[in-house]
Design an enzyme around this catalytic site. Structure first.
Site, PDB file in Angstrom:
ATOM      1  N   GLU A 116      81.701 -52.690 -26.249  1.00 49.22           N
ATOM      2  CA  GLU A 116      82.085 -51.385 -26.795  1.00 49.22           C
ATOM      3  C   GLU A 116      81.609 -50.278 -25.872  1.00 49.22           C
ATOM      4  O   GLU A 116      80.811 -50.512 -24.955  1.00 49.22           O
ATOM      5  CB  GLU A 116      81.528 -51.217 -28.215  1.00 49.22           C
ATOM      6  CG  GLU A 116      82.237 -52.148 -29.189  1.00 49.22           C
ATOM      7  CD  GLU A 116      81.997 -51.817 -30.648  1.00 49.22           C
ATOM      8  OE1 GLU A 116      81.228 -50.888 -30.943  1.00 49.22           O
ATOM      9  OE2 GLU A 116      82.588 -52.505 -31.493  1.00 49.22           O
ATOM     10  N   HIS A 244      84.444 -39.934 -34.520  1.00 43.54           N
ATOM     11  CA  HIS A 244      84.981 -41.096 -33.811  1.00 43.54           C
ATOM     12  C   HIS A 244      86.244 -40.650 -33.094  1.00 43.54           C
ATOM     13  O   HIS A 244      87.066 -39.924 -33.662  1.00 43.54           O
ATOM     14  CB  HIS A 244      85.307 -42.233 -34.788  1.00 43.54           C
ATOM     15  CG  HIS A 244      85.442 -43.551 -34.107  1.00 43.54           C
ATOM     16  ND1 HIS A 244      86.524 -43.875 -33.320  1.00 43.54           N
ATOM     17  CD2 HIS A 244      84.616 -44.623 -34.060  1.00 43.54           C
ATOM     18  CE1 HIS A 244      86.356 -45.098 -32.820  1.00 43.54           C
ATOM     19  NE2 HIS A 244      85.203 -45.572 -33.259  1.00 43.54           N
ATOM     20  N   ARG A 291      80.938 -41.777 -27.334  1.00 47.01           N
ATOM     21  CA  ARG A 291      81.900 -41.248 -28.310  1.00 47.01           C
ATOM     22  C   ARG A 291      82.083 -39.742 -28.237  1.00 47.01           C
ATOM     23  O   ARG A 291      83.190 -39.235 -28.375  1.00 47.01           O
ATOM     24  CB  ARG A 291      81.398 -41.577 -29.717  1.00 47.01           C
ATOM     25  CG  ARG A 291      81.702 -42.969 -30.064  1.00 47.01           C
ATOM     26  CD  ARG A 291      81.370 -43.256 -31.474  1.00 47.01           C
ATOM     27  NE  ARG A 291      81.649 -44.669 -31.643  1.00 47.01           N
ATOM     28  CZ  ARG A 291      81.260 -45.411 -32.641  1.00 47.01           C
ATOM     29  NH1 ARG A 291      80.552 -44.871 -33.608  1.00 47.01           N
ATOM     30  NH2 ARG A 291      81.570 -46.675 -32.706  1.00 47.01           N
ATOM     31  N   HIS A 353      82.793 -39.394 -38.563  1.00 47.93           N
ATOM     32  CA  HIS A 353      82.568 -40.834 -38.682  1.00 47.93           C
ATOM     33  C   HIS A 353      81.156 -41.195 -39.122  1.00 47.93           C
ATOM     34  O   HIS A 353      80.969 -42.049 -39.981  1.00 47.93           O
ATOM     35  CB  HIS A 353      82.856 -41.471 -37.321  1.00 47.93           C
ATOM     36  CG  HIS A 353      82.746 -42.954 -37.295  1.00 47.93           C
ATOM     37  ND1 HIS A 353      83.547 -43.768 -38.071  1.00 47.93           N
ATOM     38  CD2 HIS A 353      81.932 -43.796 -36.588  1.00 47.93           C
ATOM     39  CE1 HIS A 353      83.243 -45.047 -37.840  1.00 47.93           C
ATOM     40  NE2 HIS A 353      82.249 -45.077 -36.963  1.00 47.93           N
ATOM     41  N   ARG A 388      75.198 -41.401 -31.655  1.00 47.14           N
ATOM     42  CA  ARG A 388      74.916 -42.819 -31.876  1.00 47.14           C
ATOM     43  C   ARG A 388      75.684 -43.726 -30.901  1.00 47.14           C
ATOM     44  O   ARG A 388      76.878 -43.528 -30.679  1.00 47.14           O
ATOM     45  CB  ARG A 388      75.311 -43.177 -33.306  1.00 47.14           C
ATOM     46  CG  ARG A 388      75.263 -44.649 -33.617  1.00 47.14           C
ATOM     47  CD  ARG A 388      75.448 -44.888 -35.088  1.00 47.14           C
ATOM     48  NE  ARG A 388      76.828 -44.814 -35.525  1.00 47.14           N
ATOM     49  CZ  ARG A 388      77.662 -45.847 -35.583  1.00 47.14           C
ATOM     50  NH1 ARG A 388      77.259 -47.044 -35.178  1.00 47.14           N
ATOM     51  NH2 ARG A 388      78.888 -45.706 -36.010  1.00 47.14           N
TER      52      ARG A 388
HETATM   53  C1  LIG Z   1      85.474 -47.392 -40.823  1.00 45.85           C
HETATM   54  C2  LIG Z   1      84.061 -47.573 -40.335  1.00 45.85           C
HETATM   55  C3  LIG Z   1      83.789 -48.502 -39.332  1.00 45.85           C
HETATM   56  C4  LIG Z   1      82.477 -48.680 -38.884  1.00 45.85           C
HETATM   57  N1  LIG Z   1      82.235 -49.643 -37.941  1.00 45.85           N
HETATM   58  C5  LIG Z   1      80.937 -49.893 -37.583  1.00 45.85           C
HETATM   59  C6  LIG Z   1      80.631 -50.967 -36.712  1.00 45.85           C
HETATM   60  O1  LIG Z   1      81.487 -51.732 -36.282  1.00 45.85           O
HETATM   61  N2  LIG Z   1      79.313 -51.148 -36.380  1.00 45.85           N
HETATM   62  C7  LIG Z   1      78.300 -50.352 -36.838  1.00 45.85           C
HETATM   63  O2  LIG Z   1      77.125 -50.568 -36.495  1.00 45.85           O
HETATM   64  N3  LIG Z   1      78.581 -49.332 -37.670  1.00 45.85           N
HETATM   65  C8  LIG Z   1      79.867 -49.095 -38.070  1.00 45.85           C
HETATM   66  N4  LIG Z   1      80.136 -48.067 -38.938  1.00 45.85           N
HETATM   67  C9  LIG Z   1      79.019 -47.317 -39.513  1.00 45.85           C
HETATM   68  C10 LIG Z   1      78.330 -48.187 -40.546  1.00 45.85           C
HETATM   69  O3  LIG Z   1      79.299 -48.926 -41.253  1.00 45.85           O
HETATM   70  C11 LIG Z   1      77.520 -47.374 -41.547  1.00 45.85           C
HETATM   71  O4  LIG Z   1      76.735 -46.426 -40.890  1.00 45.85           O
HETATM   72  C12 LIG Z   1      76.606 -48.295 -42.330  1.00 45.85           C
HETATM   73  O5  LIG Z   1      77.385 -49.300 -42.943  1.00 45.85           O
HETATM   74  C13 LIG Z   1      75.827 -47.532 -43.382  1.00 45.85           C
HETATM   75  O6  LIG Z   1      75.163 -48.456 -44.186  1.00 45.85           O
HETATM   76  P1  LIG Z   1      74.282 -47.919 -45.401  1.00 45.85           P
HETATM   77  O7  LIG Z   1      73.744 -49.121 -46.074  1.00 45.85           O
HETATM   78  O8  LIG Z   1      73.336 -46.902 -44.922  1.00 45.85           O
HETATM   79  O9  LIG Z   1      75.326 -47.149 -46.347  1.00 45.85           O
HETATM   80  P2  LIG Z   1      76.670 -47.658 -47.030  1.00 45.85           P
HETATM   81  O10 LIG Z   1      77.091 -48.956 -46.510  1.00 45.85           O
HETATM   82  O11 LIG Z   1      77.638 -46.544 -46.967  1.00 45.85           O
HETATM   83  O12 LIG Z   1      76.231 -47.861 -48.556  1.00 45.85           O
HETATM   84  C14 LIG Z   1      75.968 -46.741 -49.376  1.00 45.85           C
HETATM   85  C15 LIG Z   1      75.780 -47.200 -50.784  1.00 45.85           C
HETATM   86  O13 LIG Z   1      75.315 -46.111 -51.581  1.00 45.85           O
HETATM   87  C16 LIG Z   1      76.081 -46.016 -52.760  1.00 45.85           C
HETATM   88  N5  LIG Z   1      75.983 -44.630 -53.227  1.00 45.85           N
HETATM   89  C17 LIG Z   1      76.372 -43.487 -52.607  1.00 45.85           C
HETATM   90  N6  LIG Z   1      76.039 -42.421 -53.361  1.00 45.85           N
HETATM   91  C18 LIG Z   1      75.430 -42.902 -54.474  1.00 45.85           C
HETATM   92  C19 LIG Z   1      74.852 -42.314 -55.626  1.00 45.85           C
HETATM   93  N7  LIG Z   1      74.811 -40.987 -55.828  1.00 45.85           N
HETATM   94  N8  LIG Z   1      74.328 -43.118 -56.579  1.00 45.85           N
HETATM   95  C20 LIG Z   1      74.351 -44.472 -56.457  1.00 45.85           C
HETATM   96  N9  LIG Z   1      74.882 -45.081 -55.369  1.00 45.85           N
HETATM   97  C21 LIG Z   1      75.398 -44.300 -54.394  1.00 45.85           C
HETATM   98  C22 LIG Z   1      77.453 -46.495 -52.341  1.00 45.85           C
HETATM   99  O14 LIG Z   1      78.214 -46.860 -53.460  1.00 45.85           O
HETATM  100  C23 LIG Z   1      77.058 -47.675 -51.461  1.00 45.85           C
HETATM  101  O15 LIG Z   1      76.724 -48.785 -52.278  1.00 45.85           O
HETATM  102  C24 LIG Z   1      81.435 -47.880 -39.410  1.00 45.85           C
HETATM  103  C25 LIG Z   1      81.712 -46.948 -40.391  1.00 45.85           C
HETATM  104  C26 LIG Z   1      83.005 -46.793 -40.876  1.00 45.85           C
HETATM  105  C27 LIG Z   1      83.274 -45.780 -41.958  1.00 45.85           C
END
Ligand SMILES: Cc1cc2nc3c(=O)[nH]c(=O)nc-3n(C[C@H](O)[C@H](O)[C@H](O)COP(=O)(O)OP(=O)(O)OC[C@H]3O[C@@H](n4cnc5c(N)ncnc54)[C@H](O)[C@@H]3O)c2cc1C
Length: 535
Positions: A116, A244, A291, A353, A388
């Site tokens: 990447e 992104h 990016r 993103h 990032r």
């Molecule tokens: C389309 C896309 C592609 C990506 N591709 C990559 C990749 O290939 N590699 C990489 O490293 N990163 C990638 N990223 C970034 C990465 O996916 C995210 O930064 C990462 O998954 C965040 O994980 P997290 O556990 O912090 O939050 P999330 O996975 O977003 O989880 C958040 C959780 O909090 C919950 N929540 C939110 N608000 C509340 C609330 N008020 N009360 C209760 N629950 C709540 C949600 O329901 C969810 O369960 C990508 C992001 C996107 C959008």
């Protein structure tokens, strides 16, 4: 009313990892709440490209160097080192082990390392182009086997319970600020409950949805960040919102991410007239520049020539079968939008993103508030600096999820005698006198206004005038929304709207305050500094 030892708000990779690691102690009681009806739903679910492992001819120093280069001089050396040194082992232990994720490998079982942008090595582990789904399925399945973990869906965190703020004891004013759980909105019952906990973990992910164009799903509206801000936690680097470069620009399918891995496998950016332009902006890196550089280059081409999008061509770089095998989801989703990526170039535009800033945490995920942790995209460990590096985000959620769990376990096992507040010490949620139902048209209209302000004035290219205008308009809207919130019965949408305006203001004020262009914060009226990377 509920009580647990550890309350985890959010169930993506960061929250799920924290829970899985804590659950290894069968005595620990852990509760996860998520606003979504399906516990898999999260930004993690949509991740495509993959997660960093230790690639061929790779070592932590090489990865560190790539993180620092992408981060434009703002990455924390100690945090980045933790990620680079501990990440691959935790990935093996938790994802391949506990969650039984099978990353793509050849017939001999050797990983098929992906490449990447801004990575000097092939080091990305992936499951086709649906890595996030494979991770979430593995993590949730593993959690289902933990009898000491409960997952409550359709449960939206509203506000943190912090002392002295919610305390009935005036003497708490003399004690350090501490978190004792959260008020939680049950979407089915439409009631707010107190959830008391010895340790609370914010794992609510990002905030892309406060922008008009975004790759993020509906729930990414900065809830946890706003909750932490209201509670008085320290928040940093809020100006660094990553855009992104390549989201699909096709009617009805806007925002679908076209993974960086497509450029990693040879995809080339072209103007609609067919001119490859990245060499003009980044001669060394070309299409695989960081990016921020690629996104601004696209923005510049679009603005200068009046294009509504640019093109990403993989069709003339790889055979059709290779494209279909390597990118099955992107292929199918583009086909549904009327674009056959094995035959034609993909129309793309930049989109919000990832949030590089967040709740400031230390190496164990501890925030500036006692007993409050933050992990994953909501947190700012310092790894990402001003921009990032691709595929570091999932790994950061994994590493800090594991580290926060280790620290919570150590703290709880040493503090059995410490008395904790009970329900008599914390006032119930007060909705008395509220009869107005939330008007969905107002919620949607206000949300769209926020998204437009953020897109036009606090987007890829910023200046003092745009930011001042944004602050004035957002402040006005904040007053309106706060009145709306205080006079209306709660709904998940209203909670999200109130959080969205709060984090929009946080970002805009940080962007106004920081006059130096760095990484993904680009100001036309920038004060220059050594090592500028402007276009
Ligand atoms: C389309 C896309 C592609 C990506 N591709 C990559 C990749 O290939 N590699 C990489 O490293 N990163 C990638 N990223 C970034 C990465 O996916 C995210 O930064 C990462 O998954 C965040 O994980 P997290 O556990 O912090 O939050 P999330 O996975 O977003 O989880 C958040 C959780 O909090 C919950 N929540 C939110 N608000 C509340 C609330 N008020 N009360 C209760 N629950 C709540 C949600 O329901 C969810 O369960 C990508 C992001 C996107 C959008």
């Amino acid at each position: 009313m509920a009580e647990t030892e550890v309350l985890i708000i959010g169930c993506g990779i960061a929250g799920a990892t924290t829970a899985l690691r804590l659950a290894r102690n069968p005595q620990r009681r852990i509760a996860i709440i998520t606003r979504a009806a399906d516990p898999h739903e999260s930004n993690t679910l949509y991740a495509q490209g993959g997660i960093i492992g230790r690639g061929l001819e790779d070592d932590p120093e090489i990865l560190l160097n790539d993180i620092f280069t992408a981060g434009a001089g703002v990455s924390s050396p100690s945090a980045a080192r933790i990620l680079a040194e501990e990440g691959p082992q935790l990935l093996h232990e938790i994802l391949e082990g506990t969650a039984a994720v099978k990353f793509d490998a050849d017939a001999g079982g050797r990983p098929l390392w992906g490449k990447e942008a801004a990575h000097s090595r092939r080091r990305i582990l992936h499951v086709g182009d649906g890595t996030g789904r494979a991770l979430m399925e593995g993590l949730i399945a593993a959690l289902r086997h933990c009898p000491n973990v409960t997952i409550e869906t359709e449960a939206t965190g509203v506000d943190l319970i912090t002392f002295p703020h919610h305390s009935r004891d005036p003497l708490d004013n003399y004690r350090p600020i501490a978190c004792h759980g959260a008020y939680m909105f049950n979407r089915q019952q439409r009631t707010v409950h107190r959830y008391l906990a010895a340790a609370t973990v914010l794992a609510t992910g990002g905030l892309g949805r406060i922008y008009r164009n975004t790759t993020n799903p509906i729930g990414a509206r900065g809830d946890g960040l706003a909750m932490a801000n209201r509670a008085g936690a320290r928040i940093i680097n809020a100006e660094y919102v990553q855009f992104h470069p390549t989201a699909l620009a096709a009617p009805g399918a806007e925002g679908l991410l076209i993974s960086e891995a497509v450029r990693g496998e040879g995809g080339v950016l072209l103007t609609p007239t067919g001119r490859a332009f990245m060499a003009d902006y980044a001669p060394e890196w070309k299409d695989l520049a960081p990016r921020d550089v690629v996104a601004r280059a696209i923005h510049h081409e679009m603005e200068t020539h009046g294009y509504s999008h640019v093109l990403l061509d993989i069709a003339s770089q790889l055979p059709a079968t290779t494209i279909r095998n390597r990118f099955p989801n992107i292929y199918n989703q583009c086909l549904a939008a009327g674009i056959d990526i094995t035959r034609e170039a993909i129309p793309v535009v930049p989109a919000a993103h990832y949030f590089c800033g967040g709740v400031l945490v230390d190496e164990w995920g501890r925030s500036s508030i006692n007993s409050l942790y933050a992990v994953g995209e909501i947190s700012c460990t310092g790894v990402h600096g001003a921009n990032r590096l691709a595929s570091t985000s999932l790994l950061e959620g994994l590493v800090w999820g594991a580290r926060a769990a280790a620290n919570i376990e150590e703290t709880l096992s040493c503090s059995v005698t410490v008395s904790r507040p009970g329900f008599t010490d914390v006032p119930p949620w007060d909705e008395s006198g509220l009869i107005a139902e939330p008007d969905p048209a107002l919620i949607q209209g206000d949300m769209q206004t926020i998204q437009n302000i953020m897109w036009h004035y606090v987007g890829l290219v910023r200046n003092g005038e745009r930011l001042s205008r944004a602050i004035r308009e957002l402040r006005h809207l904040w007053n309106e929304i706060e009145t709306f919130y205080r006079t209306t019965k709660l709904s998940d949408g209203l909670i999200g709207l109130r959080n969205a305006i709060e984090v929009a203001l946080l970002i805009t004020q940080a962007a106004q305050h920081n006059r130096q262009s760095r990484g993904c914060h680009f100001r036309q009226d920038s004060v220059s500094f050594e090592g500028d990377r402007l276009i």
